[in-house]
Write an enzyme that holds these catalytic residues in place. Sequence first.
Site, PDB file in Angstrom:
ATOM      1  CG  ASN A   9      -1.101  -7.877 -29.958  1.00 27.19           C
ATOM      2  OD1 ASN A   9      -1.980  -6.366 -29.715  1.00 27.19           O
ATOM      3  ND2 ASN A   9       0.308  -7.886 -30.899  1.00 27.19           N
ATOM      4  CD1 TRP A  10      -7.803  -7.308 -31.109  1.00 25.65           C
ATOM      5  CD2 TRP A  10      -8.851  -5.640 -30.779  1.00 25.65           C
ATOM      6  NE1 TRP A  10      -9.177  -7.513 -31.447  1.00 25.65           N
ATOM      7  CE2 TRP A  10      -9.813  -6.526 -30.584  1.00 25.65           C
ATOM      8  CE3 TRP A  10     -10.053  -4.494 -29.983  1.00 25.65           C
ATOM      9  CZ2 TRP A  10     -11.574  -6.690 -30.143  1.00 25.65           C
ATOM     10  CZ3 TRP A  10     -11.243  -4.503 -29.862  1.00 25.65           C
ATOM     11  CH2 TRP A  10     -11.826  -5.333 -30.151  1.00 25.65           C
ATOM     12  CE  LYS A  11      -0.011  -7.124 -33.797  1.00 25.96           C
ATOM     13  NZ  LYS A  11       1.426  -7.083 -34.415  1.00 25.96           N
ATOM     14  CD  GLU A 100       3.919  -4.850 -33.708  1.00 27.11           C
ATOM     15  OE1 GLU A 100       2.841  -4.863 -32.769  1.00 27.11           O
ATOM     16  OE2 GLU A 100       4.321  -5.484 -34.296  1.00 27.11           O
ATOM     17  N   GLY A 176       2.749  -9.426 -39.527  1.00 27.09           N
ATOM     18  CA  GLY A 176       2.142  -8.065 -40.514  1.00 27.09           C
ATOM     19  C   GLY A 176       2.744  -8.579 -41.615  1.00 27.09           C
ATOM     20  CB  SER A 216       1.323 -13.866 -41.213  1.00 31.76           C
ATOM     21  OG  SER A 216       1.780 -12.403 -41.357  1.00 31.76           O
ATOM     22  N   GLY A 237      -2.263 -11.177 -34.923  1.00 35.33           N
ATOM     23  CA  GLY A 237      -2.516  -9.614 -34.533  1.00 35.33           C
ATOM     24  C   GLY A 237      -3.791  -9.361 -36.135  1.00 35.33           C
ATOM     25  N   GLY A 238      -3.232  -8.996 -37.389  1.00 33.12           N
ATOM     26  CA  GLY A 238      -4.190  -8.590 -38.131  1.00 33.12           C
ATOM     27  C   GLY A 238      -5.842  -9.240 -38.189  1.00 33.12           C
TER      28      GLY A 238
HETATM   29  P1  PGA Z   1       0.903 -10.458 -37.425  1.00 37.09           P
HETATM   30  O1  PGA Z   1       1.088 -10.071 -35.676  1.00 37.09           O
HETATM   31  O2  PGA Z   1      -0.841 -11.656 -37.327  1.00 37.09           O
HETATM   32  O3  PGA Z   1      -0.518  -9.162 -37.886  1.00 37.09           O
HETATM   33  O4  PGA Z   1       1.425 -11.336 -37.860  1.00 37.09           O
HETATM   34  C1  PGA Z   1       0.758 -11.270 -34.570  1.00 37.09           C
HETATM   35  C2  PGA Z   1       1.353 -10.943 -33.808  1.00 37.09           C
HETATM   36  O5  PGA Z   1       2.653  -8.945 -33.869  1.00 37.09           O
HETATM   37  O6  PGA Z   1       0.763 -10.788 -32.507  1.00 37.09           O
END
Ligand code: PGA
Length: 254
Positions: A9-11, A100, A176, A216, A237-238
Amino acid sequence: MRKTLVVGNWKMHKNLTESQALITEIRGIVRDEFRHNHAQIVICPTALALASSARLVEGSEITIGAQNVNEHKEGAYTGEWSAAMLKSAGVTHAIIGHSERRQYYNETSAVCALKNKAAVTEELIAIYCIGESLSERENNQFLEVLQLQLEEGLDSISADEMNVVVIAYEPVWAIGTGKTATAQQAQDIHAFVRQWLAGKYGQPVADATRILYGGSVKPDNAKDIFGQPDIDGGLIGGASLKPRDFFDIIRAAQ
Ligand code: PGA
C-alpha cells in the site's frame, strides 16, 4: 490451501514517473528472484498510477490494487471512481476501510459495507480492513470493536461472495509507528476473525478466506508473523516503497 497474499500500500506517495520506475524495479526483482509461486503479489499505487501500473505488470506475477473505491456505480460524485472503472483499468483488488480512510475521511463500517458490495459485484477483490485503536486495546474493548467492524462491513456479503473478499487486520496503533503486534497477538486476533467467519458463513468459507496482517511489517519480523497458522500474508505500507525490503517480505511469505 490458502494462497499467501502480500499487498503493498503506497498510500499518497510517488508521482507518476516515480511510480512507474518503482513498479518497474519491483517487477524486475520479482522476475529474477521470485521462484516459488506460493505467494500472490498486489501493489496499490495512487489512483493516478493505476492504469499505467496495470500495463507495466502485464505478464508478471504482480497485479494492481486500488487504495479505495466508491460505493456507487456512477454519477455526480466528484473526485471518485467506481469498481467497474477500476476493472476497466486492469485493477484486480481494492483496499476498503483502511484506518486512514476511516479516520480522515469519516468512512464508517456501514459505508465500507456498500463499498465491499460494490467491489464484489464487479468481481474486484475487496481487501476489507479492520483494526482497533490504542485506547480500544488498552481498555480491553478490541474484540467488540473488531466484531462490530466485521458485522457491519460484511453485512450484505453472501457466503458465495466471500471468495472475492480478503480481510486485513491492522491494529491502528501499529500502522506506521514501528510498533508491531507480536506474532502471538496477531495470531489471536486472526483466529478470532476466522471463528467469527465460521459462525456467519460456515467452516469451509472461514477456512478458505485469507486474513492478512498489517502494521509495521518489515523484513525482520515478517517471517515470524507469516509463520502463524491463521495469518495468510500482509498489507505492507512503508516497507512496500523500498523494493528490496518489499521483496524480502514477499520471500518471507512463501
Ligand atoms: P505500515 O502501514 O506498514 O507503514 O505500518 C500499513 C498499512 O497502513 O497498510
